[in-house]
Write a protein that holds these residues in place. Structure first.
Motif, PDB file in Angstrom:
ATOM      1  N   UNK A   1       0.862  -1.172   0.000  1.00  0.00           N
ATOM      2  CA  UNK A   1       0.000   0.000   0.000  1.00  0.00           C
ATOM      3  C   UNK A   1       0.902   1.227   0.000  1.00  0.00           C
ATOM      4  N   UNK A   2       0.556   2.184  -0.832  1.00  0.00           N
ATOM      5  CA  UNK A   2       1.358   3.394  -0.904  1.00  0.00           C
ATOM      6  C   UNK A   2       0.473   4.625  -0.872  1.00  0.00           C
ATOM      7  N   UNK A   3       1.031   5.681  -0.363  1.00  0.00           N
ATOM      8  CA  UNK A   3       0.299   6.943  -0.316  1.00  0.00           C
ATOM      9  C   UNK A   3       0.205   7.510  -1.725  1.00  0.00           C
ATOM     10  N   UNK A   4      -0.813   8.315  -1.980  1.00  0.00           N
ATOM     11  CA  UNK A   4      -1.001   8.902  -3.296  1.00  0.00           C
ATOM     12  C   UNK A   4       0.057   9.935  -3.652  1.00  0.00           C
ATOM     13  N   UNK A   5       0.753  10.490  -2.645  1.00  0.00           N
ATOM     14  CA  UNK A   5       1.760  11.511  -2.886  1.00  0.00           C
ATOM     15  C   UNK A   5       3.145  10.937  -3.159  1.00  0.00           C
ATOM     16  N   UNK A   6       3.321   9.622  -3.055  1.00  0.00           N
ATOM     17  CA  UNK A   6       4.629   9.002  -3.252  1.00  0.00           C
ATOM     18  C   UNK A   6       4.963   9.000  -4.740  1.00  0.00           C
ATOM     19  N   UNK A   7       6.174   9.440  -5.097  1.00  0.00           N
ATOM     20  CA  UNK A   7       6.573   9.388  -6.513  1.00  0.00           C
ATOM     21  C   UNK A   7       6.613   7.954  -7.030  1.00  0.00           C
ATOM     22  N   UNK A   8       6.269   7.821  -8.298  1.00  0.00           N
ATOM     23  CA  UNK A   8       6.177   6.507  -8.925  1.00  0.00           C
ATOM     24  C   UNK A   8       7.507   5.752  -8.852  1.00  0.00           C
ATOM     25  N   UNK A   9       8.629   6.459  -9.056  1.00  0.00           N
ATOM     26  CA  UNK A   9       9.927   5.782  -9.067  1.00  0.00           C
ATOM     27  C   UNK A   9      10.265   5.211  -7.696  1.00  0.00           C
ATOM     28  N   UNK A  10       9.773   5.829  -6.604  1.00  0.00           N
ATOM     29  CA  UNK A  10      10.011   5.275  -5.267  1.00  0.00           C
ATOM     30  C   UNK A  10       9.235   3.980  -5.055  1.00  0.00           C
ATOM     31  N   UNK A  11       8.020   3.936  -5.570  1.00  0.00           N
ATOM     32  CA  UNK A  11       7.210   2.717  -5.469  1.00  0.00           C
ATOM     33  C   UNK A  11       7.881   1.586  -6.242  1.00  0.00           C
ATOM     34  N   UNK A  12       8.312   1.869  -7.471  1.00  0.00           N
ATOM     35  CA  UNK A  12       8.957   0.842  -8.295  1.00  0.00           C
ATOM     36  C   UNK A  12      10.261   0.384  -7.659  1.00  0.00           C
ATOM     37  N   UNK A  13      11.015   1.325  -7.096  1.00  0.00           N
ATOM     38  CA  UNK A  13      12.281   0.962  -6.453  1.00  0.00           C
ATOM     39  C   UNK A  13      12.042   0.003  -5.286  1.00  0.00           C
ATOM     40  N   UNK A  14      11.005   0.284  -4.469  1.00  0.00           N
ATOM     41  CA  UNK A  14      10.680  -0.582  -3.332  1.00  0.00           C
ATOM     42  C   UNK A  14      10.198  -1.951  -3.805  1.00  0.00           C
ATOM     43  N   UNK A  15       9.329  -1.977  -4.804  1.00  0.00           N
ATOM     44  CA  UNK A  15       8.824  -3.268  -5.301  1.00  0.00           C
ATOM     45  C   UNK A  15       9.946  -4.090  -5.940  1.00  0.00           C
ATOM     46  N   UNK A  16      10.866  -3.432  -6.642  1.00  0.00           N
ATOM     47  CA  UNK A  16      12.014  -4.146  -7.211  1.00  0.00           C
ATOM     48  C   UNK A  16      12.895  -4.726  -6.119  1.00  0.00           C
ATOM     49  N   UNK A  17      13.073  -3.966  -5.053  1.00  0.00           N
ATOM     50  CA  UNK A  17      13.886  -4.447  -3.931  1.00  0.00           C
ATOM     51  C   UNK A  17      13.228  -5.663  -3.281  1.00  0.00           C
ATOM     52  N   UNK A  18      11.916  -5.602  -3.088  1.00  0.00           N
ATOM     53  CA  UNK A  18      11.210  -6.746  -2.499  1.00  0.00           C
ATOM     54  C   UNK A  18      11.275  -7.958  -3.410  1.00  0.00           C
ATOM     55  N   UNK A  19      11.152  -7.733  -4.724  1.00  0.00           N
ATOM     56  CA  UNK A  19      11.252  -8.844  -5.681  1.00  0.00           C
ATOM     57  C   UNK A  19      12.647  -9.467  -5.614  1.00  0.00           C
ATOM     58  N   UNK A  20      13.663  -8.626  -5.484  1.00  0.00           N
ATOM     59  CA  UNK A  20      15.032  -9.130  -5.353  1.00  0.00           C
ATOM     60  C   UNK A  20      15.257  -9.913  -4.073  1.00  0.00           C
ATOM     61  N   UNK A  21      14.473  -9.633  -3.049  1.00  0.00           N
ATOM     62  CA  UNK A  21      14.585 -10.352  -1.780  1.00  0.00           C
ATOM     63  C   UNK A  21      13.752 -11.631  -1.758  1.00  0.00           C
ATOM     64  N   UNK A  22      13.114 -11.972  -2.881  1.00  0.00           N
ATOM     65  CA  UNK A  22      12.421 -13.254  -2.977  1.00  0.00           C
ATOM     66  C   UNK A  22      10.915 -13.201  -2.912  1.00  0.00           C
ATOM     67  N   UNK A  23      10.328 -12.015  -2.838  1.00  0.00           N
ATOM     68  CA  UNK A  23       8.869 -11.922  -2.818  1.00  0.00           C
ATOM     69  C   UNK A  23       8.350 -12.288  -4.207  1.00  0.00           C
ATOM     70  N   UNK A  24       7.420 -13.252  -4.273  1.00  0.00           N
ATOM     71  CA  UNK A  24       6.923 -13.767  -5.543  1.00  0.00           C
ATOM     72  C   UNK A  24       5.655 -13.060  -6.020  1.00  0.00           C
ATOM     73  N   UNK A  25       4.781 -12.702  -5.084  1.00  0.00           N
ATOM     74  CA  UNK A  25       3.476 -12.160  -5.439  1.00  0.00           C
ATOM     75  C   UNK A  25       3.199 -10.900  -4.631  1.00  0.00           C
ATOM     76  N   UNK A  26       2.663  -9.888  -5.313  1.00  0.00           N
ATOM     77  CA  UNK A  26       2.292  -8.636  -4.664  1.00  0.00           C
ATOM     78  C   UNK A  26       0.792  -8.445  -4.769  1.00  0.00           C
ATOM     79  N   UNK A  27       0.187  -8.036  -3.676  1.00  0.00           N
ATOM     80  CA  UNK A  27      -1.191  -7.559  -3.697  1.00  0.00           C
ATOM     81  C   UNK A  27      -1.123  -6.066  -3.456  1.00  0.00           C
ATOM     82  N   UNK A  28      -1.755  -5.300  -4.313  1.00  0.00           N
ATOM     83  CA  UNK A  28      -1.679  -3.841  -4.191  1.00  0.00           C
ATOM     84  C   UNK A  28      -3.047  -3.322  -3.812  1.00  0.00           C
TER      85      UNK A  28
END
Length: 132
Positions: free
Chosen positions: A104-131
């Motif tokens: 879950x992300x706030x509406x004011x968060x820049x898109x690149x910060x969201x993608x950076x966090x999701x990429x980091x989680x994917x790199x740590x082994x997270x397989x599925x995201x629910x948004x």
């Protein structure tokens, strides 16, 4: 009294229902023979009552990216560099479970910060995201 004779070659207006009755009886016999066979060969693995209690199910961790850039994992603030340690706590390497995370992300968060966090989680082994 003379008997009337039918004219040869005239069409009769009667309906012959014998073929329809034959087909209906054949279908009925077919269903009567096949139904017991289908009932005996149908198998299903049904869950047993009380096999898993609701207390044993662990909810998916919730990762929140706030408007000021903080990362919250299950309402606990985690630094971006410490995400690896937190994900190792949530998903131990020896346990074979699906690695799912609710994001879950706030509406004011820049898109690149969201993608950076999701990429980091994917790199740590997270397989599925629910948004949400």
């Amino acid at each position: 009294m003379p008997r009337r004779r039918r004219a040869l070659g005239r069409l009769e207006s009667n309906i012959n229902i014998t073929p329809m009755g034959d087909v209906s009886l054949c279908l009925l016999l077919g269903f009567l023979v096949i139904t017991p066979i289908l009932i005996e060969t149908l198998e299903a693995n049904l869950p047993q009552a009380g096999a898993v209690s609701s207390g044993q199910l662990k909810p998916d961790p919730v990762v929140v990216l706030t408007a000021d850039g903080r990362i919250l994992v299950d309402d606990e603030e985690v630094a971006f560099e410490a995400l690896a340690v937190k994900m190792e706590e949530l998903f131990p390497k020896g346990v074979l479970t699906e690695r799912k995370v609710m994001f879950s992300g706030s509406g004011e968060v820049p898109y690149q910060d969201v993608i950076r966090l999701l990429d980091r989680l994917r790199g740590l082994g997270v397989e599925t995201f629910g948004i949400r």
